[in-house]
Design a protein around this motif. Structure first.
Motif, PDB file in Angstrom:
ATOM      1  N   ARG A 124      10.169  -5.759  -9.890  1.00  0.00           N
ATOM      2  CA  ARG A 124       8.869  -6.262 -10.149  1.00  0.00           C
ATOM      3  C   ARG A 124       7.625  -5.237 -10.925  1.00  0.00           C
ATOM      4  O   ARG A 124       6.877  -5.705 -11.615  1.00  0.00           O
ATOM      5  CB  ARG A 124       8.239  -7.106  -8.994  1.00  0.00           C
ATOM      6  CG  ARG A 124       9.195  -8.289  -8.666  1.00  0.00           C
ATOM      7  CD  ARG A 124       9.347  -9.439  -9.813  1.00  0.00           C
ATOM      8  NE  ARG A 124       7.757  -9.938  -9.980  1.00  0.00           N
ATOM      9  CZ  ARG A 124       7.512 -11.073  -9.419  1.00  0.00           C
ATOM     10  NH1 ARG A 124       8.376 -11.590  -8.430  1.00  0.00           N
ATOM     11  NH2 ARG A 124       6.304 -11.357  -9.616  1.00  0.00           N
ATOM     12  N   ASN A 125       7.780  -4.057 -10.063  1.00  0.00           N
ATOM     13  CA  ASN A 125       6.575  -3.166 -10.472  1.00  0.00           C
ATOM     14  C   ASN A 125       7.020  -1.634 -10.168  1.00  0.00           C
ATOM     15  O   ASN A 125       8.012  -1.492  -9.736  1.00  0.00           O
ATOM     16  CB  ASN A 125       5.093  -3.525 -10.137  1.00  0.00           C
ATOM     17  CG  ASN A 125       4.929  -3.273  -8.663  1.00  0.00           C
ATOM     18  OD1 ASN A 125       5.727  -2.686  -8.121  1.00  0.00           O
ATOM     19  ND2 ASN A 125       3.927  -3.690  -8.183  1.00  0.00           N
ATOM     20  N   SER A 126       6.073  -0.912 -10.277  1.00  0.00           N
ATOM     21  CA  SER A 126       6.472   0.581 -10.125  1.00  0.00           C
ATOM     22  C   SER A 126       6.351   0.924  -8.583  1.00  0.00           C
ATOM     23  O   SER A 126       6.913   2.322  -8.316  1.00  0.00           O
ATOM     24  CB  SER A 126       5.401   1.475 -10.879  1.00  0.00           C
ATOM     25  OG  SER A 126       4.227   1.457 -10.465  1.00  0.00           O
ATOM     26  N   LYS A 127       5.968   0.215  -7.630  1.00  0.00           N
ATOM     27  CA  LYS A 127       5.766   0.686  -6.364  1.00  0.00           C
ATOM     28  C   LYS A 127       7.177   0.110  -5.507  1.00  0.00           C
ATOM     29  O   LYS A 127       7.449  -1.157  -5.570  1.00  0.00           O
ATOM     30  CB  LYS A 127       4.595   0.017  -5.741  1.00  0.00           C
ATOM     31  CG  LYS A 127       3.385   0.477  -6.414  1.00  0.00           C
ATOM     32  CD  LYS A 127       3.068   2.123  -5.988  1.00  0.00           C
ATOM     33  CE  LYS A 127       1.968   2.593  -6.677  1.00  0.00           C
ATOM     34  NZ  LYS A 127       1.779   4.109  -6.628  1.00  0.00           N
TER      35      LYS A 127
ATOM     36  N   GLY B 178       4.851  -8.706  -6.080  1.00  0.00           N
ATOM     37  CA  GLY B 178       4.963  -7.659  -7.093  1.00  0.00           C
ATOM     38  C   GLY B 178       5.745  -6.459  -7.030  1.00  0.00           C
ATOM     39  O   GLY B 178       5.727  -5.547  -7.734  1.00  0.00           O
ATOM     40  N   TYR B 179       6.236  -5.971  -5.865  1.00  0.00           N
ATOM     41  CA  TYR B 179       6.883  -4.820  -5.207  1.00  0.00           C
ATOM     42  C   TYR B 179       8.139  -4.980  -5.374  1.00  0.00           C
ATOM     43  O   TYR B 179       8.967  -5.711  -5.673  1.00  0.00           O
ATOM     44  CB  TYR B 179       6.636  -4.704  -3.700  1.00  0.00           C
ATOM     45  CG  TYR B 179       5.087  -4.295  -3.409  1.00  0.00           C
ATOM     46  CD1 TYR B 179       4.280  -3.246  -4.045  1.00  0.00           C
ATOM     47  CD2 TYR B 179       4.259  -5.263  -2.529  1.00  0.00           C
ATOM     48  CE1 TYR B 179       3.095  -2.995  -3.599  1.00  0.00           C
ATOM     49  CE2 TYR B 179       2.886  -4.986  -2.613  1.00  0.00           C
ATOM     50  CZ  TYR B 179       2.223  -3.910  -2.862  1.00  0.00           C
ATOM     51  OH  TYR B 179       1.183  -3.744  -2.641  1.00  0.00           O
TER      52      TYR B 179
ATOM     53  N   ALA C 193      -2.384   1.328   2.758  1.00  0.00           N
ATOM     54  CA  ALA C 193      -1.808   2.537   2.862  1.00  0.00           C
ATOM     55  C   ALA C 193      -1.593   3.086   1.657  1.00  0.00           C
ATOM     56  O   ALA C 193      -1.804   4.578   1.427  1.00  0.00           O
ATOM     57  CB  ALA C 193      -0.584   2.434   3.776  1.00  0.00           C
ATOM     58  N   LEU C 194      -1.339   2.586   0.509  1.00  0.00           N
ATOM     59  CA  LEU C 194      -1.311   2.934  -0.771  1.00  0.00           C
ATOM     60  C   LEU C 194      -2.606   3.613  -1.380  1.00  0.00           C
ATOM     61  O   LEU C 194      -2.419   4.454  -2.293  1.00  0.00           O
ATOM     62  CB  LEU C 194      -0.664   1.839  -1.725  1.00  0.00           C
ATOM     63  CG  LEU C 194       0.707   1.319  -1.566  1.00  0.00           C
ATOM     64  CD1 LEU C 194       1.203   0.259  -2.433  1.00  0.00           C
ATOM     65  CD2 LEU C 194       1.745   2.554  -1.898  1.00  0.00           C
TER      66      LEU C 194
END
Length: 235
Positions: free
Chosen positions: A6-9, A32-33, A125-126
């Protein structure tokens, strides 16, 4: 292993309960992860040997290798030795929380948990990881301590000292403002965000571990009785 793109993480979930894994996959994907999974400690360590991820969600009671040992091995030296680790477990006793944080975890959430709270903790945390990475080239020097903010690295008398992400953040907080007294609550808020439920004993336990790792430089962190901690001002 399962994954949703879903996304870059990328979040790696280490959980042996199939229902909880499904719940996590659904909520993390909706947020979105990307998600990858392992069902036991041995499988997780093998996967994470050469796969860099952004967050690790780790159950304590795992088959083959338990969560505490997995956390220690990751922190001891791996591709993900600096990756934030959030423990998800049914073991919510104070001693369990202290043990989890001391093994290298950055956060500790007990089951059952709110998906919204979990997402908020992940985002927090991110943010902390990004805030350190953005300070490329910064080196903070205090006495015989060198803190390389961009590398998440600490050297004592030129020799590298391995700290957990939480220990590193505590040291940076105190070292940036020598003489300032930080309460235990302020330290918790800095590391985990506001309204994070953690015991005073857990913070004190982390301070004991941090001082021990700093060796002779550990005496630079002073306890202010009944209040909190401060970094000693050079005379």
């Amino acid at each position: 292993m399962g994954a949703t793109l879903r996304n870059s993480k990328m979040i790696h979930v280490i959980e042996d309960d199939a229902d909880i894994t499904k719940l996590l996959l659904f909520n993390l994907s909706m947020a979105g992860y990307q998600v990858s999974t392992s069902t036991d400690g041995e499988e997780a360590l093998k996967f994470l040997e050469d796969q860099q991820v952004d967050i690790i969600l780790l159950d304590l009671m795992l088959p083959k290798i338990d969560g505490i040992e997995v956390c220690k091995r990751l922190r001891a030296g791996s591709t993900n030795n600096k990756t934030p680790i959030i423990m998800l477990t049914a073991k919510g006793h104070e001693n369990d929380i202290v043990l989890g944080l001391d093994s290298g975890a950055d956060d500790y959430i007990t089951k059952p948990f709110s998906p919204k709270v979990l997402i908020a903790r992940i985002e927090n945390a991110l943010r902390h990881n990004i805030s350190v990475e953005e300070k490329a080239g910064d080196i903070l020097k205090r006495e015989n301590i060198e803190i390389h903010l961009n590398k998440y690295e600490v050297k004592i008398d030129g020799s590298k000292t391995e700290l957990t992400p939480s220990e590193f953040q505590i040291l940076v907080l105190l070292a940036k403002k020598p003489g300032w007294v930080f309460t235990r609550t302020q330290i918790v808020d800095h590391i985990h965000g506001e309204n994070y439920a953690v015991t005073t004993r857990a913070i004190d336990f982390q301070m004991v571990g941090l001082r021990k790792k700093l060796g002779s430089a550990g005496s630079l962190i002073e306890t202010v009785r009944g209040i909190g901690y401060k970094f000693k001002v050079k005379q």
